[in-house]
Design a protein around this motif. Structure first.
Motif, mmCIF file in Angstrom:
data_model
loop_
_atom_site.group_PDB
_atom_site.id
_atom_site.type_symbol
_atom_site.label_atom_id
_atom_site.label_comp_id
_atom_site.label_asym_id
_atom_site.label_seq_id
_atom_site.Cartn_x
_atom_site.Cartn_y
_atom_site.Cartn_z
ATOM 1 N N ARG A 1 0.840 -1.213 0.000
ATOM 2 C CA ARG A 1 0.000 0.000 0.000
ATOM 3 C C ARG A 1 0.871 1.257 0.000
ATOM 4 N NH1 ARG A 1 -5.526 -0.284 1.018
ATOM 5 N NH2 ARG A 1 -6.260 -2.415 1.394
ATOM 6 N N ALA A 2 1.925 1.226 0.776
ATOM 7 C CA ALA A 2 2.825 2.380 0.820
ATOM 8 C C ALA A 2 3.499 2.595 -0.534
ATOM 9 C CB ALA A 2 3.873 2.182 1.908
ATOM 10 N N ALA A 3 3.834 1.501 -1.219
ATOM 11 C CA ALA A 3 4.436 1.624 -2.545
ATOM 12 C C ALA A 3 3.456 2.272 -3.528
ATOM 13 C CB ALA A 3 4.863 0.256 -3.055
ATOM 14 N N GLY A 4 2.191 1.854 -3.462
ATOM 15 C CA GLY A 4 1.184 2.469 -4.321
ATOM 16 C C GLY A 4 1.001 3.940 -4.019
ATOM 17 N N ALA A 5 1.006 4.287 -2.735
ATOM 18 C CA ALA A 5 0.869 5.688 -2.332
ATOM 19 C C ALA A 5 2.060 6.499 -2.837
ATOM 20 C CB ALA A 5 0.757 5.785 -0.818
ATOM 21 N N ASP A 6 3.255 5.914 -2.798
ATOM 22 C CA ASP A 6 4.453 6.580 -3.288
ATOM 23 C C ASP A 6 4.311 6.902 -4.773
ATOM 24 O OD1 ASP A 6 6.992 7.636 -3.281
ATOM 25 O OD2 ASP A 6 8.022 5.711 -3.346
ATOM 26 N N ALA A 7 3.757 5.955 -5.536
ATOM 27 C CA ALA A 7 3.553 6.182 -6.969
ATOM 28 C C ALA A 7 2.570 7.328 -7.202
ATOM 29 C CB ALA A 7 3.046 4.908 -7.628
ATOM 30 N N ALA A 8 1.528 7.408 -6.380
ATOM 31 C CA ALA A 8 0.546 8.492 -6.508
ATOM 32 C C ALA A 8 1.207 9.844 -6.239
ATOM 33 C CB ALA A 8 -0.617 8.258 -5.552
ATOM 34 N N ASP A 9 2.003 9.922 -5.183
ATOM 35 C CA ASP A 9 2.691 11.170 -4.856
ATOM 36 C C ASP A 9 3.626 11.591 -5.990
ATOM 37 O OD1 ASP A 9 1.432 11.376 -2.397
ATOM 38 O OD2 ASP A 9 3.062 10.383 -1.305
ATOM 39 N N PHE A 10 4.310 10.617 -6.564
ATOM 40 C CA PHE A 10 5.231 10.876 -7.661
ATOM 41 C C PHE A 10 4.496 11.512 -8.839
ATOM 42 C CE2 PHE A 10 7.148 9.490 -11.663
ATOM 43 C CZ PHE A 10 8.472 9.874 -11.510
ATOM 44 N N MET A 11 3.345 10.960 -9.189
ATOM 45 C CA MET A 11 2.602 11.491 -10.331
ATOM 46 C C MET A 11 2.029 12.876 -10.047
ATOM 47 S SD MET A 11 0.779 8.324 -12.240
ATOM 48 C CE MET A 11 1.725 6.902 -12.743
ATOM 49 N N ILE B 1 -4.786 4.385 -5.299
ATOM 50 C CA ILE B 1 -6.088 5.044 -5.393
ATOM 51 C C ILE B 1 -6.418 5.802 -4.111
ATOM 52 C CG2 ILE B 1 -8.576 4.598 -5.590
ATOM 53 C CD1 ILE B 1 -7.747 2.186 -7.442
ATOM 54 N N GLU B 2 -6.161 5.174 -2.966
ATOM 55 C CA GLU B 2 -6.457 5.827 -1.690
ATOM 56 C C GLU B 2 -5.681 7.131 -1.527
ATOM 57 O OE1 GLU B 2 -5.450 2.763 1.035
ATOM 58 O OE2 GLU B 2 -7.272 1.589 0.659
ATOM 59 N N ARG B 3 -4.407 7.137 -1.939
ATOM 60 C CA ARG B 3 -3.615 8.357 -1.798
ATOM 61 C C ARG B 3 -4.123 9.437 -2.757
ATOM 62 N NH1 ARG B 3 1.430 9.499 0.151
ATOM 63 N NH2 ARG B 3 0.743 8.072 1.786
ATOM 64 N N LEU B 4 -4.482 9.065 -3.968
ATOM 65 C CA LEU B 4 -5.008 10.053 -4.916
ATOM 66 C C LEU B 4 -6.293 10.684 -4.378
ATOM 67 C CD1 LEU B 4 -4.473 8.211 -8.322
ATOM 68 C CD2 LEU B 4 -3.202 10.200 -7.491
ATOM 69 N N VAL B 5 -7.185 9.842 -3.847
ATOM 70 C CA VAL B 5 -8.448 10.347 -3.301
ATOM 71 C C VAL B 5 -8.171 11.250 -2.100
ATOM 72 C CG1 VAL B 5 -10.593 9.684 -2.149
ATOM 73 C CG2 VAL B 5 -9.821 8.432 -4.186
ATOM 74 N N ALA B 6 -7.249 10.831 -1.245
ATOM 75 C CA ALA B 6 -6.921 11.633 -0.065
ATOM 76 C C ALA B 6 -6.350 12.990 -0.447
ATOM 77 C CB ALA B 6 -5.923 10.874 0.812
ATOM 78 N N ARG B 7 -5.756 13.069 -1.621
ATOM 79 C CA ARG B 7 -5.173 14.333 -2.059
ATOM 80 C C ARG B 7 -6.078 15.102 -3.027
ATOM 81 N NH1 ARG B 7 1.108 14.234 -3.288
ATOM 82 N NH2 ARG B 7 0.492 16.426 -3.526
ATOM 83 N N GLY B 8 -7.343 14.707 -3.054
ATOM 84 C CA GLY B 8 -8.326 15.514 -3.764
ATOM 85 C C GLY B 8 -8.726 15.069 -5.143
ATOM 86 N N ILE B 9 -8.229 13.918 -5.611
ATOM 87 C CA ILE B 9 -8.622 13.419 -6.928
ATOM 88 C C ILE B 9 -9.896 12.591 -6.765
ATOM 89 C CG2 ILE B 9 -7.939 12.088 -8.947
ATOM 90 C CD1 ILE B 9 -6.237 14.597 -8.414
#
Length: 344
Positions: free
Chosen positions: A176-186, A214-222
């Motif tokens: 999950r952290a790896a996926g969140a890292d990818a979201a932050d990168f984009m 997906i969770e990180r993108l949603v948390a950041r407003g997407i």
């Protein structure tokens, strides 16, 4: 056991008769049966000994030397069961584990399960017959044989993909952290409408990468509905990547960026991009997960979250040692390499 006896007991030649079976038949404890089998009857009465002996003969029970070897750690052989060894990630885990076991005085046997439960069970039984000291299950799938091995208390370490039955020793990354890292990168690169490409049989590791993204993108407003998802069936991640990318394109064209839950899925998506006349990463940023050592040679276009498979082996060995000693095991999350450190 004669056919007549088998009919009487309802057992077939292929059904295992255990100490527990004999205990149920005779109404005594498994410990009592074990002592009688090992000629250490202790305080058991002559009547109990005779009843157990009769049940052993009638049921066809035979002592299990493999189980004894496992309990006593008599073997110096460890079996690794892994799917799809043509995947560089699986090969990297195998190399790391073999080196750690060899340095500790063990020999590793490597079996390719091809992600098929029946083949996984065949290898589990074959390795049990070889008196192995334990099992390293890389990306294991649910199967009857695995459930039975866990029920017996055989030493098992799950790697990359968690125990499909829950619990147990595990070595892998925080997906999950790896996926969140990818979201932050984009998002840091202004990609606000990324997609995610995955396998239809999205199991624990890749499912958690997609979920974390997906969770990180949603948390950041997407908005969740703005995050495009595409998947494809199959076992080959390259073919899955190609097909999933095709489904994504047919459903709205190429996105400005996409998380591919493995490097091989990214390879497949790249093939379709080339065929479509796209330039990667100029027209679409692809982020993979694995950090395949071949990327610098064949995929300089790919940004990949690197997993340090080279240190997995020592953690796997430690989890086996804990089980051999009767100690409590744990989930070991090996830190992945942050994309923030990836040169652009």
């Amino acid at each position: 056991m004669t056919p007549r006896t088998m009919a009487k007991t309802g057992k077939t030649r292929h059904e295992a008769v255990s100490l527990a079976t004999v205990a149920r038949e005779t109404g005594v404890s498994v410990a009592t049966v074990s002592r009688i089998v090992n000629s250490k009857s202790g305080r058991a009465s002559a009547e109990t000994i005779a009843r157990v002996a009769e049940a052993i003969e009638r049921l066809g029970y035979r002592p299990n030397p493999v189980g004894r070897a496992l309990r006593r750690r008599a073997s110096r052989v460890v079996a690794m069961l892994s799917p799809n060894l043509d995947n560089p990630a699986m090969a990297a885990i195998a190399v790391s584990t073999e080196a750690a076991l060899r340095d500790a005085g063990y020999v590793m046997i490597l079996c390719d399960t091809h992600d098929r439960p029946e083949l996984q069970d065949d290898y589990l039984q074959a390795m049990r017959d070889q008196f192995v000291a334990g099992y390293v299950m890389v990306s294991a799938v649910r199967s009857k044989g695995l459930e039975e091995a866990l029920g017996r208390g055989d030493p098992v370490v799950f790697v990359a993909r968690r125990n499909p039955f829950g619990g147990g020793a595990f070595v892998g990354i925080d997906d999950r952290a790896a996926g969140a890292d990818a979201a932050d990168f984009m998002l840091a690169r202004g990609i606000e409408r990324p997609a995610v490409l995955m396998a239809a049989q999205n199991i624990s590791s890749t499912a958690e990468r997609a979920a974390g993204f997906i969770e990180r993108l949603v948390a950041r407003g997407i908005p969740d509905e703005a995050i495009r998802r595409a998947s494809a069936p199959g076992l080959s991640h390259i073919e899955i990547g190609y097909s999933a990318a095709g489904a994504l394109v047919r459903d709205g064209g190429w996105p400005p960026g996409a998380l591919c839950v493995s490097d091989l899925i990214a390879y497949g998506a790249y093939r379709l991009a080339v065929e479509s006349g796209l330039a990667i990463p100029r027209d679409c940023t692809l982020v993979g997960v694995d950090g395949n050592g071949l990327n610098d040679w064949i995929a300089p276009w790919l940004t990949s979250i690197r997993i340090p498979y080279e240190i997995f082996g020592r953690h796997i060995l430690e989890q086996l040692r804990l089980q051999w000693s009767g100690a409590v095991t744990s989930e070991v999350h090996v830190p992945h390499e942050s994309l923030a450190a990836t040169p652009q």
